[in-house]
Each structure stands twice: as structure tokens, then as C-alpha cells.
Design a protein around this motif. Structure first.
Motif, PDB file in Angstrom:
ATOM      1  N   LYS A 137      35.144  -0.615  19.766  1.00 30.83           N
ATOM      2  CA  LYS A 137      35.674  -1.143  21.025  1.00 30.83           C
ATOM      3  C   LYS A 137      34.632  -1.086  22.137  1.00 30.83           C
ATOM      4  N   LEU A 138      33.880   0.016  22.213  1.00 26.76           N
ATOM      5  CA  LEU A 138      32.835   0.105  23.231  1.00 26.76           C
ATOM      6  C   LEU A 138      31.780  -0.975  23.040  1.00 26.76           C
ATOM      7  N   LEU A 139      31.509  -1.308  21.796  1.00 26.40           N
ATOM      8  CA  LEU A 139      30.447  -2.264  21.498  1.00 26.40           C
ATOM      9  C   LEU A 139      30.882  -3.718  21.643  1.00 26.40           C
ATOM     10  N   THR A 140      32.164  -3.997  21.437  1.00 27.10           N
ATOM     11  CA  THR A 140      32.624  -5.396  21.433  1.00 27.10           C
ATOM     12  C   THR A 140      33.678  -5.696  22.511  1.00 27.10           C
ATOM     13  N   GLN A 141      34.198  -4.632  23.154  1.00 24.56           N
ATOM     14  CA  GLN A 141      35.264  -4.787  24.159  1.00 24.56           C
ATOM     15  C   GLN A 141      36.551  -5.346  23.558  1.00 24.56           C
ATOM     16  N   LYS A 142      36.740  -5.099  22.248  1.00 22.00           N
ATOM     17  CA  LYS A 142      37.948  -5.560  21.573  1.00 22.00           C
ATOM     18  C   LYS A 142      38.686  -4.396  20.930  1.00 22.00           C
ATOM     19  N   ASN A 143      40.025  -4.543  20.839  1.00 16.41           N
ATOM     20  CA  ASN A 143      40.833  -3.603  20.062  1.00 16.41           C
ATOM     21  C   ASN A 143      40.903  -4.088  18.616  1.00 16.41           C
ATOM     22  N   TYR A 144      40.947  -3.134  17.679  1.00 16.11           N
ATOM     23  CA  TYR A 144      40.979  -3.492  16.262  1.00 16.11           C
ATOM     24  C   TYR A 144      42.202  -2.896  15.583  1.00 16.11           C
ATOM     25  N   ASP A 145      42.739  -3.650  14.636  1.00 17.00           N
ATOM     26  CA  ASP A 145      43.869  -3.201  13.822  1.00 17.00           C
ATOM     27  C   ASP A 145      43.323  -2.263  12.747  1.00 17.00           C
ATOM     28  N   LEU A 146      43.737  -1.014  12.791  1.00 15.60           N
ATOM     29  CA  LEU A 146      43.208  -0.012  11.867  1.00 15.60           C
ATOM     30  C   LEU A 146      43.557  -0.333  10.415  1.00 15.60           C
ATOM     31  N   ASP A 147      44.754  -0.873  10.180  1.00 17.07           N
ATOM     32  CA  ASP A 147      45.162  -1.199   8.810  1.00 17.07           C
ATOM     33  C   ASP A 147      44.300  -2.313   8.218  1.00 17.07           C
ATOM     34  N   VAL A 148      43.972  -3.293   9.026  1.00 19.03           N
ATOM     35  CA  VAL A 148      43.114  -4.397   8.556  1.00 19.03           C
ATOM     36  C   VAL A 148      41.723  -3.868   8.214  1.00 19.03           C
ATOM     37  N   LEU A 149      41.173  -3.048   9.095  1.00 16.45           N
ATOM     38  CA  LEU A 149      39.859  -2.451   8.844  1.00 16.45           C
ATOM     39  C   LEU A 149      39.855  -1.625   7.562  1.00 16.45           C
ATOM     40  N   LEU A 150      40.890  -0.838   7.383  1.00 18.27           N
ATOM     41  CA  LEU A 150      40.999   0.017   6.198  1.00 18.27           C
ATOM     42  C   LEU A 150      40.989  -0.821   4.916  1.00 18.27           C
ATOM     43  N   LYS A 151      41.804  -1.859   4.891  1.00 16.86           N
ATOM     44  CA  LYS A 151      41.895  -2.705   3.693  1.00 16.86           C
ATOM     45  C   LYS A 151      40.574  -3.423   3.413  1.00 16.86           C
ATOM     46  N   THR A 152      39.880  -3.833   4.463  1.00 16.33           N
ATOM     47  CA  THR A 152      38.590  -4.493   4.281  1.00 16.33           C
ATOM     48  C   THR A 152      37.570  -3.532   3.691  1.00 16.33           C
ATOM     49  N   ILE A 153      37.549  -2.290   4.199  1.00 19.52           N
ATOM     50  CA  ILE A 153      36.608  -1.291   3.678  1.00 19.52           C
ATOM     51  C   ILE A 153      36.873  -1.011   2.206  1.00 19.52           C
ATOM     52  N   VAL A 154      38.130  -0.818   1.847  1.00 20.98           N
ATOM     53  CA  VAL A 154      38.460  -0.503   0.445  1.00 20.98           C
ATOM     54  C   VAL A 154      38.142  -1.690  -0.457  1.00 20.98           C
ATOM     55  N   SER A 155      38.390  -2.901   0.023  1.00 19.57           N
ATOM     56  CA  SER A 155      38.058  -4.096  -0.756  1.00 19.57           C
ATOM     57  C   SER A 155      36.553  -4.174  -1.035  1.00 19.57           C
ATOM     58  N   LYS A 156      35.745  -3.939  -0.003  1.00 18.39           N
ATOM     59  CA  LYS A 156      34.289  -3.939  -0.170  1.00 18.39           C
ATOM     60  C   LYS A 156      33.846  -2.789  -1.078  1.00 18.39           C
ATOM     61  N   LEU A 157      34.533  -1.665  -0.956  1.00 19.50           N
ATOM     62  CA  LEU A 157      34.206  -0.500  -1.779  1.00 19.50           C
ATOM     63  C   LEU A 157      34.429  -0.800  -3.261  1.00 19.50           C
ATOM     64  N   LYS A 158      35.519  -1.466  -3.587  1.00 24.35           N
ATOM     65  CA  LYS A 158      35.801  -1.821  -4.980  1.00 24.35           C
ATOM     66  C   LYS A 158      34.703  -2.708  -5.559  1.00 24.35           C
ATOM     67  N   LYS A 159      34.225  -3.666  -4.768  1.00 27.01           N
ATOM     68  CA  LYS A 159      33.178  -4.580  -5.240  1.00 27.01           C
ATOM     69  C   LYS A 159      31.863  -3.845  -5.488  1.00 27.01           C
ATOM     70  N   ARG A 160      31.495  -2.965  -4.568  1.00 28.93           N
ATOM     71  CA  ARG A 160      30.241  -2.240  -4.714  1.00 28.93           C
ATOM     72  C   ARG A 160      30.321  -1.199  -5.844  1.00 28.93           C
ATOM     73  N   ILE A 161      31.476  -0.574  -6.006  1.00 33.51           N
ATOM     74  CA  ILE A 161      31.631   0.381  -7.110  1.00 33.51           C
ATOM     75  C   ILE A 161      31.604  -0.353  -8.451  1.00 33.51           C
ATOM     76  N   ASN A 162      32.102  -1.566  -8.473  1.00 28.62           N
ATOM     77  CA  ASN A 162      32.021  -2.385  -9.688  1.00 28.62           C
ATOM     78  C   ASN A 162      30.557  -2.652 -10.059  1.00 28.62           C
ATOM     79  N   GLN A 163      29.717  -2.912  -9.060  1.00 25.51           N
ATOM     80  CA  GLN A 163      28.285  -3.063  -9.308  1.00 25.51           C
ATOM     81  C   GLN A 163      27.701  -1.772  -9.875  1.00 25.51           C
TER      82      GLN A 163
END
Length: 243
Positions: free
Chosen positions: A150-176
Motif C-alpha cells: 500500500k505504501l508503494l502503490t497507494q492501493k488497498n489489496y484483497d488479502l485472499d486474492v494475494l494468498l491464492k496467487t502466491i500459492v498458485s505460483k508456488l505450485k508451478k515453481r515446486i513442480n519445476q
């Protein structure tokens, strides 16, 4: 993906590790805390977070056949996943500070703690703790060089959306990782490594200042710094810092 949400807890890593002992845990199970009282970072440092403003969570990752000698690639996979998720949601220019902090400029926005369960020469599973500063804008004066999305972009973020995105990326990288794409993981990591190939002043664990530049990561996962005389020194966590 199974998500367990808790109101307040000492440490999501500690909670998830106890779960693994007491029950069968599904791969990529997530424990997320709205308020974390005693969050832990690298080397038992504290991770302080304002309730309901940030992401403080842990992920359980099990492995079929992952040898401990390849451990550095696990850190590459995890930090790259978080890095990519933040970029996807924010478009920020960020980097990874060795071994696995996420920075914007020289300010830390995310810390990662990886705790492994080892059997003989293999890592059976990992509990990955992630603390991401999201919507918090006020930080203790005792904490230097930190920021938030928020300090860097002046925007509020949905924590649930961020969480799901991180886990999705994590699955792809762990697959590698599971597919032994170690060269790809290391190359991607080094591309976004903070101060890579940049002349920098460092300080060792004895307080001695020296000039050099980060040249790579050793087979054992140590930070390699090339000195002015073109020799290379290797350092473990807490053995070197930026001056």
C-alpha cells in the motif's frame, strides 16, 4: 488447496508443524493468521505484523523424492513464486535479496522462513512461512528499511486474492523443482537477485568492511562475492550484510 484461517496465533509455522505431527496433512495446506503474535523470521528473528492488514501464513509442501543436496533450489523456487505473485498483483519493480527476502528498492516488503523435515539424504516435507506487508502503512521506528504494497502503490489489496496467487505460483515453481529443472530455477533467481554484479560495500560478521559484487550462489547455497582482487569468498546466512 486447503486453507485454515485462524484469528490469532503465536506462529503459523509452529501451528502447521504440530498439525503434521498429529495428523495427515494435504499437500499445499495453508494456515493463515489474521493476527500473528510471535511470527518468526530467519535465525529466530521476529516478524512483526499489524493485525488484519498483512498476509502471515504458512504452507505445507511434501516431496516424493527430493534430495537435500539440492536444497538451494527449494529456496529459489519459493522466493521466485512469491516474487512473481507480487509482480502479477502490483506491477511493482522488486528484487530478491539473498536468500529469500523480497525488496522494493532497499526496503523489505516480505520475509520467508523455510523449515525442512529431513530423513536420511532427503527432504520429506517443508513448512514455508511467509510474511508479506500488504495494507499496513505505519511501522515501528525500531524496524529499519521496511515498506508495504500500500505504501508503494497507494492501493488497498484483497488479502485472499494475494494468498491464492502466491500459492498458485508456488505450485508451478515446486513442480519445476520436482521435475529437476534446477538450472532454470537458478537462472531465474540470479536474474532478479538484489545487487547481482553491482559493486557494493559489504560487512562481514566481524564488522570488517570490504568491496565486492555478488557473483552467484555456491553448490551448498552460500552467497558468492567476488572481491577486488578477483578472488571469491562464500558466506552463509548472517555472515555478511550490506554496509
Amino acid at each position: 488447496m486447503k486453507i485454515i484461517k485462524l484469528n490469532a496465533i503465536d506462529s503459523t509455522n509452529s501451528f502447521l508443524k504440530e498439525m503434521v505431527i498429529d495428523s495427515v496433512v494435504e499437500n499445499f495446506t495453508v494456515v493463515v493468521a489474521e493476527s500473528q503474535i510471535k511470527g518468526r523470521g530467519q535465525q529466530d528473528s521476529l516478524w512483526l505484523s499489524e493485525p488484519f492488514k498483512n498476509l502471515t501464513f504458512s504452507v505445507y509442501i511434501s516431496f516424493k523424492n527430493f534430495k537435500i543436496k539440492h536444497k538451494k533450489n527449494l529456496l529459489f523456487a519459493i522466493s521466485l513464486a512469491v516474487y512473481e505473485a507480487i509482480i502479477k498483483e502490483t506491477k511493482l519493480h522488486i528484487s530478491i535479496k539473498w536468500p529469500n527476502d523480497i525488496l522494493s528498492g532497499n526496503k523489505k516488503i516480505c520475509g520467508i522462513l523455510v523449515e525442512n523435515s529431513i530423513q536420511k539424504d532427503k527432504i520429506r516435507h517443508s513448512v514455508v512461512g511467509i510474511g508479506l506487508n500488504v495494507n499496513q502503512i505505519n511501522f515501528s521506528e525500531a524496524i529499519n528499511k521496511v515498506s508495504s504494497l500500500k505504501l508503494l502503490t497507494q492501493k488497498n489489496y484483497d488479502l485472499d486474492v494475494l494468498l491464492k496467487t502466491i500459492v498458485s505460483k508456488l505450485k508451478k515453481r515446486i513442480n519445476q523443482l520436482e521435475n529437476k529443472e534446477f538450472e532454470k530455477l537458478e537462472a531465474d533467481y540470479l536474474k532478479v537477485l538484489y545487487k547481482k554484479n553491482t559493486p557494493t560495500m559489504f560487512k562481514d560478521s566481524k564488522g570488517v568492511l570490504f568491496m565486492g559484487f555478488i557473483s552467484g550462489i555456491s553448490k551448498e547455497g552460500l552467497l558468492q562475492i567476488e572481491l577486488e582482487d578477483e578472488t571469491i569468498r562464500e558466506f552463509g546466512i548472517k555472515e555478511v550484510s550490506f554496509a
